[in-house]
Enzyme design. Structure first.
Site, PDB file in Angstrom:
ATOM      1  N   LYS A 192       0.864  -1.184   0.000  1.00 32.09           N
ATOM      2  CA  LYS A 192       0.000   0.000   0.000  1.00 32.09           C
ATOM      3  C   LYS A 192       0.903   1.238   0.000  1.00 32.09           C
ATOM      4  O   LYS A 192       1.762   1.405   0.880  1.00 32.09           O
ATOM      5  CB  LYS A 192      -0.881  -0.027   1.254  1.00 32.09           C
ATOM      6  CG  LYS A 192      -2.195   0.708   1.113  1.00 32.09           C
ATOM      7  CD  LYS A 192      -3.067   0.417   2.333  1.00 32.09           C
ATOM      8  CE  LYS A 192      -4.383   1.155   2.269  1.00 32.09           C
ATOM      9  NZ  LYS A 192      -5.140   1.001   3.517  1.00 32.09           N
TER      10      LYS A 192
HETATM   11  O1  G3P Z   1      -7.847   2.019   5.283  1.00 28.77           O
HETATM   12  C1  G3P Z   1      -8.177   3.275   4.810  1.00 28.77           C
HETATM   13  C2  G3P Z   1      -9.549   3.773   5.146  1.00 28.77           C
HETATM   14  O2  G3P Z   1     -10.500   2.767   4.969  1.00 28.77           O
HETATM   15  C3  G3P Z   1      -9.671   4.525   6.427  1.00 28.77           C
HETATM   16  O3  G3P Z   1     -11.001   4.725   6.847  1.00 28.77           O
HETATM   17  O4  G3P Z   1     -12.658   5.405   8.549  1.00 28.77           O
HETATM   18  O5  G3P Z   1     -10.226   5.983   8.884  1.00 28.77           O
HETATM   19  O6  G3P Z   1     -11.573   7.145   7.155  1.00 28.77           O
HETATM   20  P1  G3P Z   1     -11.379   5.875   7.916  1.00 28.77           P
END
Ligand code: G3P
Length: 218
Positions: free
Chosen positions: A87
């Site tokens: 990633k």
């Molecule tokens: O893994 C990346 C993403 O899904 C993060 O989500 O909820 O932290 O905005 P969030």
């Protein structure tokens, strides 16, 4: 549509996997920190544990932000397990690294994508996945789902092979709408995946079926 779980929590990964609908896992440095995993050896060992639990791609994020650092870290991560996807953040050196990994046959997930232009660049560089963050866009009064739609259209227009991995999904309707739009993958917290199960009419209907059965069988 593939379902990935967005967590580094082994119990949650096991629960989603037991349901039989899990196609992979995404992690990020915040999710690893949330589980208290620290130090390179422990972090790498955790990725291997996840890979051994699930059949499917497991995204492991680089910490380096310079080209040479991303390459070195990404190659190390990729050597941990065949299911590791490196990633890489959407930055200039990240794009250059994605091109490099793509030519070496190493799978990548371009993360922190917030615009269609960024997604176009990731596809041009040969990313395996692109991760647009829906919820974080919604948080700043911008339509995250509209971005998914734009990216799907652009990729379809030119036959890009990069998979649209909708990320930062906060609720069930995000997931359902991503499916309507045609996102290839959605990565979700466990409660969103299990949230798909719920409907009050299912509960009421089942209660009645069981009560009626009991009336004549007891
Ligand atoms: O893994 C990346 C993403 O899904 C993060 O989500 O909820 O932290 O905005 P969030």
């Amino acid at each position: 549509m593939k379902f990935f779980i967005d967590t580094a929590n082994l119990a949650e990964i096991a629960e989603a996997n037991d349901l039989g609908v899990l196609d992979g896992v995404t992690t990020n440095p915040s999710l690893m920190a949330k589980e208290g995993i620290k130090g390179k050896d422990n972090i790498f060992a955790h990725y291997v544990k996840i890979c051994n639990m699930v059949q499917g791609d497991v995204s492991a994020e680089v910490i380096a932000t310079d080209y040479q650092g991303i390459i070195a870290e990404g190659e190390e991560l990729a050597s941990l397990h065949e299911n590791i996807v490196v990633k890489v953040p959407m930055i200039k050196d990240g794009i250059k690294a994605i091109r490099y990994f793509s030519e070496k046959g190493i799978k990548t997930n371009c993360t922190l994508v917030f615009s269609a232009g960024q997604a176009l660049l990731a596809a041009k560089a040969g990313a395996t996945y692109v991760s647009p963050f829906i919820g974080r866009l919604d948080d700043v009064s911008t339509d995250g789902l509209a971005l998914i739609e734009q990216i799907v259209t652009i990729y379809d227009n030119y036959g890009f092979e990069t998979k649209v991995l909708a990320a930062s999904i906060r609720h069930v309707m995000h997931l359902v709408q991503c499916a309507e739009i045609g996102a290839d993958v959605a990565t979700c917290p466990l409660n969103v995946i299990t949230g798909l199960l719920r409907h009050p009419l299912t509960d009421i209907g089942l209660e009645k079926f069981l009560a009626d059965h009991k009336k004549v069988n007891s």
